[in-house]
Design a protein around this motif. Structure first.
Motif, mmCIF file in Angstrom:
data_model
loop_
_atom_site.group_PDB
_atom_site.id
_atom_site.type_symbol
_atom_site.label_atom_id
_atom_site.label_comp_id
_atom_site.label_asym_id
_atom_site.label_seq_id
_atom_site.Cartn_x
_atom_site.Cartn_y
_atom_site.Cartn_z
ATOM 1 N N ILE A 14 0.530 -1.237 0.287
ATOM 2 C CA ILE A 14 0.115 0.097 -0.173
ATOM 3 C C ILE A 14 1.228 1.008 -0.096
ATOM 4 O O ILE A 14 0.096 2.146 -0.617
ATOM 5 N N LYS A 17 1.493 2.833 -3.553
ATOM 6 C CA LYS A 17 0.596 2.875 -4.274
ATOM 7 C C LYS A 17 -0.173 4.370 -3.679
ATOM 8 O O LYS A 17 -0.758 4.932 -4.440
ATOM 9 N N ILE A 18 0.195 4.939 -2.554
ATOM 10 C CA ILE A 18 -0.105 5.880 -1.795
ATOM 11 C C ILE A 18 0.899 7.537 -1.862
ATOM 12 O O ILE A 18 2.050 6.289 -1.426
ATOM 13 N N TYR A 57 -10.338 4.696 0.957
ATOM 14 C CA TYR A 57 -9.487 4.610 1.266
ATOM 15 C C TYR A 57 -10.117 2.089 0.476
ATOM 16 O O TYR A 57 -9.200 1.555 0.593
ATOM 17 N N ASP A 59 -11.135 1.265 -1.428
ATOM 18 C CA ASP A 59 -11.122 -0.586 -2.401
ATOM 19 C C ASP A 59 -9.888 -0.358 -2.942
ATOM 20 O O ASP A 59 -9.704 -1.781 -3.173
ATOM 21 N N ILE A 60 -9.041 0.694 -2.530
ATOM 22 C CA ILE A 60 -7.240 0.561 -2.755
ATOM 23 C C ILE A 60 -7.061 -0.922 -1.361
ATOM 24 O O ILE A 60 -6.202 -1.721 -1.627
ATOM 25 N N GLU A 63 -8.632 -3.989 -2.931
ATOM 26 C CA GLU A 63 -7.482 -5.071 -4.327
ATOM 27 C C GLU A 63 -6.001 -4.926 -3.594
ATOM 28 O O GLU A 63 -5.553 -6.846 -4.004
ATOM 29 N N THR A 64 -5.697 -4.800 -2.751
ATOM 30 C CA THR A 64 -3.905 -5.034 -2.070
ATOM 31 C C THR A 64 -4.501 -6.122 -1.499
ATOM 32 O O THR A 64 -3.382 -6.942 -1.273
ATOM 33 N N THR A 89 -4.473 9.307 -4.064
ATOM 34 C CA THR A 89 -2.953 8.399 -4.666
ATOM 35 C C THR A 89 -2.592 10.285 -5.168
ATOM 36 O O THR A 89 -3.012 11.737 -5.457
ATOM 37 N N ASP A 92 -4.213 11.449 -8.421
ATOM 38 C CA ASP A 92 -5.737 11.291 -8.276
ATOM 39 C C ASP A 92 -6.540 11.976 -9.247
ATOM 40 O O ASP A 92 -7.497 11.976 -9.140
#
Length: 451
Positions: A14, A17-18, A57, A59-60, A63-64, A89, A92
């Motif tokens: 994570i 990704k951010i 957050y 969804d991410i 997914e992660t 992100t 974004d």
């Protein structure tokens, strides 16, 4: 399945990704505590984490976590007491990055950012809330009301919010002090009275209403300006009704601002109120180290000098920087002498005396107790009944009565106009607690020794 290892792998992914600020704020203090029936239970430090992780957050995270475990899980976020009982992100705004925007004079100081805002226990919740607002202006907490004594970093935090929004969006942000707002309002009144200049009124409304984010500092200065309060009320309503973000600061909470219209207080309470307390010793040391690291002279400060400054400059972050500058200047005047504890004591002997002098003995006790328990003087004098405030208040009253032999009426007056029976009750309660709690007695003795 080792929960710690699973969560460690999840956090590593994570983090990629951010952005770093979002990771440190929302994820670094989390912990996976159970995996049961396809539900992942995650421990978080504050309610604000629960809300933001769910809403922004989810969804991410899902997914992660699927990448790590190979299984779809639903997420439940819990606080520590609940367990006991049972960044945006960076991309974004699209692959091309931040959209272009026309120039708008925001009055923001770009020196103040989240990355150079030093966080400790006394300001962590305020900083977390501020970032939540910066990430989703107009959506998370509106208005955001930040309060606390002068010099603790409220203005830094407000500029950080504004700078983050400007950097990551095309929103119009306006930072203004309350005094400037009142001055602008008085000016249009003068022009309209003299020339019936409606253009001045239009320009004023465009400045304060044709924006996406209004950041107004020191709102307590609106007290006494009746007509300006009316105009700010109208401006607030206009922005709020169009989901524009409003960020306000004050040296006290809305309910403690005397002579402010009740309808304004009500609106200030619609959103989230966060207070910033005086920094504890560890935070003061971190601030000192950060200031020294960023100082262009890169002068060596021995650890005992830093500890001496942190121990004596307890209630104002701004003065920490001034203290460092003073020591450097004094060393330069002394033909470039090395900075030592003796030199620092000599350089600051008058400075500290002036900054910690108390108006009377009771005032001195209040200051010492507020510093010891890391709460504000305003809180001690307030009517708040939270245990973290009420007990220190009672201890301060006890010291004033037992050790200073002050009369009950005078003590009550100095503590925000409390009744003498309230003082009597506080003294009796602490006496009773001391008989059963030797640690508390020793703690009080430490405070008394400083008087």
């Amino acid at each position: 399945m080792n929960l710690d290892n699973v969560w460690k792998s999840f956090l590593e992914k994570i983090k990629d990704k951010i952005n770093e600020i979002a990771y440190e704020t929302w994820f670094s203090d989390t912990k996976l505590i159970s995996l049961d029936n396809n539900v992942a239970q995650v421990l978080v430090p504050y309610h604000i984490h629960k809300k933001n992780l769910k809403e922004n957050y989810s969804d991410i995270i899902a997914e992660t976590f699927l990448e790590v475990t190979g299984t779809n899980f639903n997420f439940e976020y819990v606080l520590e007491d609940e367990v006991d009982n049972t960044q945006l992100t960076l991309n974004d705004f699209g692959e091309i990055g931040v959209p272009t925007r026309e120039h708008f004079e925001s009055n923001l100081d770009n020196r103040y950012t989240f990355s150079n805002y030093i966080i400790g226990k006394s300001n962590k919740f305020a900083a977390t809330s501020a970032l939540a607002v910066a990430e989703h202006p107009g959506k998370m907490y509106n208005p955001l009301f930040i309060y606390g004594p002068s010099g603790l970093g409220k203005t830094h935090l407000m500029h950080a919010i504004g700078n983050y929004i400007v950097e990551n969006s095309n929103k119009k942000v306006l930072y203004i002090t309350c005094d400037n707002f009142v001055s602008d309002f008085v000016e249009i009144c003068r022009k309209n009275n003299n020339n019936n200049n409606l253009d001045a009124t239009k320009a004023f409304k465009n400045k304060y209403r044709d924006i996406d984010v209004l950041i107004i500092d020191d709102i307590h200065n609106l007290v006494g300006a009746v007509s300006a309060q009316q105009e700010f009320f109208n401006t607030f309503n206009e922005l709020y009704n169009h989901e524009k973000q409003i960020i306000i600061s004050s040296d006290r909470s809305p309910d403690d601002i005397k002579r402010l219209e009740e309808r304004l207080k009500t609106r200030f309470n619609w959103g989230l109120q966060v207070d910033i307390l005086p920094p504890d010793f560890d935070l003061r040391m971190n601030i000192i180290n950060a200031k020294i690291d960023s100082h262009e002279l890169k002068i060596n400060f021995p650890e005992d000098v830093k500890e001496y400054i942190a121990s004596n400059c307890t209630s104002d972050v701004r003065k920490l920087e001034g203290t460092l500058t003073r020591v450097v200047a004094y060393a330069t005047m002394m033909n470039g002498s090395d900075i030592t504890l003796d030199l620092a004591v000599e350089a600051l002997k008058d400075y500290f005396v002036k900054t910690i002098v108390a108006k009377n003995n009771i005032d001195q006790v209040i200051q010492l107790v507020s510093s010891h328990y890391n709460i504000s003087v305003n809180d001690i004098k307030s009517k708040k009944r939270l245990s973290k405030i009420a007990v220190p208040r009672q201890i301060a009253m006890y010291i004033c009565r037992v050790y200073l032999n002050e009369n009950l009426v005078k003590i009550g007056t100095e503590f925000g106009g409390k009744n003498h029976t309230t003082v009597m009750h506080s003294v009796a309660k602490i006496k009773s607690m001391i008989e059963k709690d030797d640690a508390l007695n020793k703690e009080i003795q430490k405070i008394v020794d400083k008087i």
